[in-house]
Design an enzyme around this catalytic site. Structure first.
Site, short mmCIF file in Angstrom:
data_model
loop_
_atom_site.label_atom_id
_atom_site.label_comp_id
_atom_site.label_asym_id
_atom_site.label_seq_id
_atom_site.Cartn_x
_atom_site.Cartn_y
_atom_site.Cartn_z
N ARG A 1 0.83 -1.23 0.00
CA ARG A 1 0.00 0.00 0.00
C ARG A 1 0.85 1.26 0.00
O ARG A 1 0.34 2.34 -0.29
CB ARG A 1 -0.99 0.00 1.16
CG ARG A 1 -0.36 0.14 2.52
CD ARG A 1 -1.38 0.03 3.64
NE ARG A 1 -2.20 1.23 3.82
CZ ARG A 1 -1.78 2.36 4.41
NH1 ARG A 1 -0.55 2.43 4.87
NH2 ARG A 1 -2.58 3.38 4.53
N ASP B 1 -1.45 8.27 8.56
CA ASP B 1 -1.62 6.97 9.20
C ASP B 1 -1.06 6.97 10.62
O ASP B 1 -0.07 7.64 10.89
CB ASP B 1 -0.84 5.88 8.44
CG ASP B 1 -1.48 5.48 7.13
OD1 ASP B 1 -2.69 5.68 6.98
OD2 ASP B 1 -0.74 4.97 6.27
#
Ligand code: JAH
Length: 273
Positions: free
Chosen positions: A167, A182
């Site tokens: 990702r 994140d």
């Protein structure tokens, strides 16, 4: 990025054809190649394990089979039979094991820069240690742990690592900003958990979305999110708070952490800052 996986259960990796990783493969960003370790076994039963020297329970994976498999996968490129990925002579070799170095977001980002990774998940009690010794002087070998528990084999850990690394590859996520926001992302989110998230409707079963998120005040929203990240980290992962770099904290952060510590009192978590 090219990813080779040598396993006695190559079918275990079918989930990599799904969702984001599946898309990355279709787009050619990820080139995943699965190999059946037993293809390099020597006997009709395709044996890959043997009893441990020194006695004890369980079985250990034989070094010769792994050696021939790794030589074939890595050497096929070096021998010119098949092209190595652009600029890569040899892959980084990653061996999942409970006794390895912790796999973190920092490690995932480091792996995301590599052109070629080779995963060698074991079953039974693990791989004869001489395999890691042999390739340690030929490739870069990392023995890595995804957490403090024992699995039935390293395959699930490989799925976790390929997804965490995949990702991060350019073009895999639609929005590059989401990587920086994140939990654990280096920079402002280092050692912090993300706070709660909400979508429509504004009220659901009597639960309201926090008013600030509906306000349109982007500065205030960013500050609220940071407060929530600090509060949640203090509540759920106090040992992470202790690792926050003081230079990464602004005066609002410091004040909030002071209040949190005050509430915890002298009997608060001994690991907290
Ligand atoms: C178990 C070979 N860090 C999680 C993890 C990784 C690997 C294994 N267990 C847990 C494992 C049996 C054989 C590897």
């Amino acid at each position: 990025m090219r990813v080779d996986i040598i396993s006695i259960f190559p079918e275990y990796f079918a989930p990599l054809d799904v969702s984001l990783m599946g898309k990355a493969c279709e787009r050619g960003i990820l080139d995943i190649r699965l190999h059946q370790l037993r293809d390099w076994a020597h006997d009709v039963h395709r044996t890959v394990d043997d009893t441990p020297y020194g006695g004890g329970p369980g079985m250990v994976m034989k070094p010769e089979i792994w050696g021939e498999a790794i030589d074939a996968v890595v050497g096929a490129a070096a021998a010119g039979g098949e092209a190595a990925p652009e600029g890569a002579v040899a892959p980084r070799m990653i061996v999942p094991t409970p006794s390895g170095r912790p796999f973190t977001q920092e490690v995932a980002l480091e792996y995301a820069k590599e052109p070629w990774l080779l995963f060698t998940p074991a079953r039974y009690e693990g791989i004869d240690s001489r395999v890691m010794a042999e390739y340690g002087s030929r490739l870069r070998v990392d023995e890595v742990s995804i957490g403090d528990y024992v699995l039935a084999g390293g395959e699930a850990a490989v799925l976790v690592m390929v997804e965490a690394v995949g990702r991060l590859l350019p073009g895999v996520l639609g929005n590059a900003a989401s990587v920086a926001d994140d939990s654990f992302a280096p920079g402002t989110m280092e050692n912090l958990l993300e706070g709660p998230v909400y979508t429509k409707p504004p009220t659901w079963r009597g639960h309201d979305v926090p008013e600030i998120l509906l306000s349109g005040h982007h500065g205030k929203i960013a500050r609220w999110r940071r407060d929530e990240a600090l509060r949640r980290t203090a509540e759920k992962r106090p040992e992470l708070l202790a690792r926050l770099d003081p230079d990464s904290l602004d005066k609002h952060d410091r004040r909030l952490l002071g209040e949190i510590r005050e509430k915890a009192g002298p009997g608060g978590d001994p690991h907290a800052l």
